[in-house]
Design a protein around this motif. Structure first.
Motif, short mmCIF file in Angstrom:
data_model
loop_
_atom_site.label_atom_id
_atom_site.label_comp_id
_atom_site.label_asym_id
_atom_site.label_seq_id
_atom_site.Cartn_x
_atom_site.Cartn_y
_atom_site.Cartn_z
N ARG A 17 19.67 47.74 58.11
CA ARG A 17 19.39 47.80 56.67
C ARG A 17 18.01 47.23 56.34
O ARG A 17 17.67 46.14 56.79
CB ARG A 17 20.48 47.02 55.92
CG ARG A 17 20.38 47.07 54.42
CD ARG A 17 21.50 46.25 53.79
NE ARG A 17 22.81 46.84 54.01
CZ ARG A 17 23.32 47.83 53.29
NH1 ARG A 17 22.63 48.35 52.31
NH2 ARG A 17 24.52 48.30 53.55
N TRP A 90 20.93 58.54 43.94
CA TRP A 90 21.68 58.28 42.70
C TRP A 90 21.08 59.04 41.54
O TRP A 90 19.86 58.95 41.31
CB TRP A 90 21.64 56.79 42.39
CG TRP A 90 22.21 55.89 43.45
CD1 TRP A 90 21.51 55.04 44.25
CD2 TRP A 90 23.59 55.74 43.79
NE1 TRP A 90 22.38 54.37 45.08
CE2 TRP A 90 23.66 54.77 44.82
CE3 TRP A 90 24.77 56.32 43.34
CZ2 TRP A 90 24.86 54.37 45.41
CZ3 TRP A 90 25.96 55.92 43.92
CH2 TRP A 90 26.00 54.97 44.93
N THR A 133 17.72 51.90 45.64
CA THR A 133 19.07 51.36 45.70
C THR A 133 19.49 50.77 44.37
O THR A 133 18.67 50.56 43.50
CB THR A 133 19.16 50.25 46.76
OG1 THR A 133 18.22 49.25 46.40
CG2 THR A 133 18.84 50.78 48.14
N VAL A 134 20.77 50.48 44.25
CA VAL A 134 21.27 49.74 43.11
C VAL A 134 21.95 48.48 43.62
O VAL A 134 22.45 48.50 44.72
CB VAL A 134 22.30 50.56 42.31
CG1 VAL A 134 21.63 51.66 41.56
CG2 VAL A 134 23.40 51.07 43.19
N SER A 159 18.74 50.45 42.24
CA SER A 159 17.91 50.64 43.41
C SER A 159 17.72 52.13 43.65
O SER A 159 18.61 52.91 43.42
CB SER A 159 18.58 50.01 44.62
OG SER A 159 19.61 50.81 45.08
N LEU A 170 20.39 51.04 44.24
CA LEU A 170 20.87 51.14 42.87
C LEU A 170 20.96 49.85 42.06
O LEU A 170 20.63 49.86 40.90
CB LEU A 170 22.23 51.84 42.86
CG LEU A 170 22.82 52.05 41.48
CD1 LEU A 170 21.92 52.89 40.63
CD2 LEU A 170 24.18 52.67 41.56
N GLN A 171 21.46 48.78 42.60
CA GLN A 171 21.68 47.62 41.74
C GLN A 171 20.33 47.11 41.24
O GLN A 171 19.63 46.43 41.94
CB GLN A 171 22.48 46.52 42.41
CG GLN A 171 22.00 46.11 43.78
CD GLN A 171 22.20 47.20 44.80
OE1 GLN A 171 22.93 48.14 44.55
NE2 GLN A 171 21.54 47.08 45.93
N GLU A 185 17.85 43.05 44.42
CA GLU A 185 18.61 42.41 45.49
C GLU A 185 19.80 41.69 44.84
O GLU A 185 19.63 40.68 44.15
CB GLU A 185 17.71 41.45 46.27
CG GLU A 185 18.41 40.55 47.27
CD GLU A 185 19.36 41.30 48.20
OE1 GLU A 185 18.97 42.32 48.80
OE2 GLU A 185 20.53 40.87 48.30
N SER A 186 20.99 42.20 45.09
CA SER A 186 22.17 41.70 44.38
C SER A 186 22.44 40.21 44.61
O SER A 186 22.91 39.52 43.72
CB SER A 186 23.40 42.52 44.76
OG SER A 186 23.68 42.37 46.14
N1 LIG Z 1 20.71 44.33 49.89
C1 LIG Z 1 20.84 45.20 48.77
C2 LIG Z 1 21.57 46.45 49.20
C3 LIG Z 1 21.67 47.48 48.11
C4 LIG Z 1 22.10 48.87 48.61
O1 LIG Z 1 21.96 49.19 49.79
N2 LIG Z 1 22.60 49.71 47.67
C5 LIG Z 1 23.02 51.05 48.06
C6 LIG Z 1 24.28 51.46 47.34
S1 LIG Z 1 25.73 50.83 48.03
C7 LIG Z 1 22.01 52.06 47.61
O2 LIG Z 1 21.62 52.07 46.47
N3 LIG Z 1 21.61 52.97 48.50
C8 LIG Z 1 20.72 54.03 48.19
C9 LIG Z 1 20.56 55.00 49.31
O3 LIG Z 1 21.13 54.79 50.38
O4 LIG Z 1 19.81 55.94 49.10
C10 LIG Z 1 21.55 44.45 47.67
O5 LIG Z 1 22.49 43.71 47.96
O6 LIG Z 1 21.15 44.56 46.50
#
Ligand SMILES: N[C@@H](CCC(=O)N[C@@H](CS)C(=O)NCC(=O)O)C(=O)O
Length: 366
Positions: A17, A90, A133-134, A159, A170-171, A185-186
């Protein structure tokens, strides 16, 4: 082109990640800070499917911040974010009726989270090359034109991913005034929600990261993040047997350890609810419905762990928490957004667990 989590696999076949991009803070103490804790200024962009975004939603509810910080949820299934490339990510519905639980972007009219990251980057369309990301909160310079267009007050957590390699997660904690992401970053967003908005919180006395438990919370967080929260993704996104075997072994060692701890106390760091419980809960609530099938975490089901299963019900039943769990969005997202894992996007029928059923956790005194 923008990236997504499925692209984050190394040559060894292991999921790796990438770190979140926007890491600014909202400040309660300093009114002259770039991001002062002003009610109504910030907005949180989330997906109900996303465990990281759901941490933020849980904090919003527990701290009573619903009226100070607005929330907009995206559609659960990844879609093309642009006509000009193949990035899947998203997206917002075009109307409030299109997808129950999801809403159009109220401030920017963005079609996708990727677009929000592009606005935040102040670079116009198609220049954001990360993983969108979100949740997210952006902290990049914005042009005067952007500022003029962004006179609303509010924060967004989301995000996203834009072109070349950005991953628009997304977050997102969004600053409506500067039209930028404060933070995506959540783990940092929840700390801000815990302390920085206490002047406007309905529940300012609740401290989910209390000084006397910090050492224990940090220790549990480290184990739970790596082996469980991110561990299920390492199982699911592995492209070779070795990395899967390693991840699944670590996952079940960590679950066994949590099961043992929860046989002695109500919560994971004692008999008081802390952020470590919320961080563990968001993965457990998705476990049997999604991870056991979609991510091949089937060595043992959550409901075969008596303490973990009842603990999940206990947390789910805390006032406000059930409203952060939208199982329809959760199942639609995972089974529908990873074509390399589930090419026909069939959503399994079960198990439809009732987490509002009785549990045995009251036996531990507070
Ligand atoms: N470390 C980040 C991880 C966030 C994350 O990976 N979010 C995913 C959703 S579960 C996302 O938006 N992914 C977008 C993608 O894979 O394109 C946090 O905790 O904020």
């Amino acid at each position: 082109m923008a990236r997504s989590a499925l692209d984050e696999v190394t040559d060894t076949g292991a999921f790796d990640r990438s770190p979140s991009t926007f890491r600014s803070s909202v400040s309660r103490e300093d009114a002259s800070a770039r991001f002062p804790a002003v009610p109504g200024r910030y907005h949180l962009y989330v997906s109900y499917a996303c465990p990281w975004a759901s941490r933020c939603l849980a904090f919003l509810k527990l701290k009573g911040l619903d009226s100070a910080i607005g929330v907009t949820a995206v559609k659960p299934i990844f879609e093309r974010t642009k006509d000009t490339d193949d990035h899947l990510g998203w997206v917002f519905p075009a109307t409030a009726d299109e997808e129950p639980g999801a809403e159009p972007d109220p401030f920017n009219g963005a079609k996708s989270v990727r677009e929000l990251y592009e606005i935040a980057a102040g670079s116009g369309p198609s220049n954001y090359a990360g993983k969108p990301t979100v949740p997210v909160s952006l902290d990049l310079p914005v042009s005067p034109a952007h500022q003029r267009r962004n006179q609303h007050n509010g924060i967004c957590f989301f995000s996203l991913s834009v072109s070349p390699p950005i991953n628009p997660m997304l977050q997102v904690l969004w600053d409506k005034q500067l039209k930028t992401v404060v933070n995506n970053e959540s783990s940092e967003i929840i700390r801000m929600l815990n302390t920085e908005f206490n002047d406007v919180a309905g529940n300012p006395g609740l401290d989910l990261y209390p000084p006397h438990l910090r050492e224990s919370i940090d220790e549990i967080n480290e184990l739970v993040y790596d082996a469980i929260n991110n561990g299920v993704y390492k199982c699911g996104f592995a492209k070779k047997q070795g990395p899967y075997d390693e991840a699944v072994t670590r996952l079940y060692e960590a679950l066994d350890k949590c099961e043992e701890i929860l046989g002695k106390q109500r919560y994971i760091c004692g008999n008081q609810l802390t952020e470590a419980d919320i961080r563990l809960f968001v993965t457990l609530i998705r476990f049997d419905e999604v991870y056991a099938v979609h991510f091949k975490c089937n060595k043992k089901l959550l409901r075969e762990y008596p303490n973990l299963f009842n603990y999940t019900k206990d947390i789910y039943q805390i006032p406000g928490i059930s409203s952060t769990v939208n199982m329809e969005h959760i199942k639609k997202h995972y089974y529908g957004s990873h074509p390399s894992i589930n090419p026909f996007r069939i959503i399994p029928a079960g198990p439809n667990i009732d987490y509002s059923a009785p549990h045995d956790r009251e036996r531990f005194s507070a």
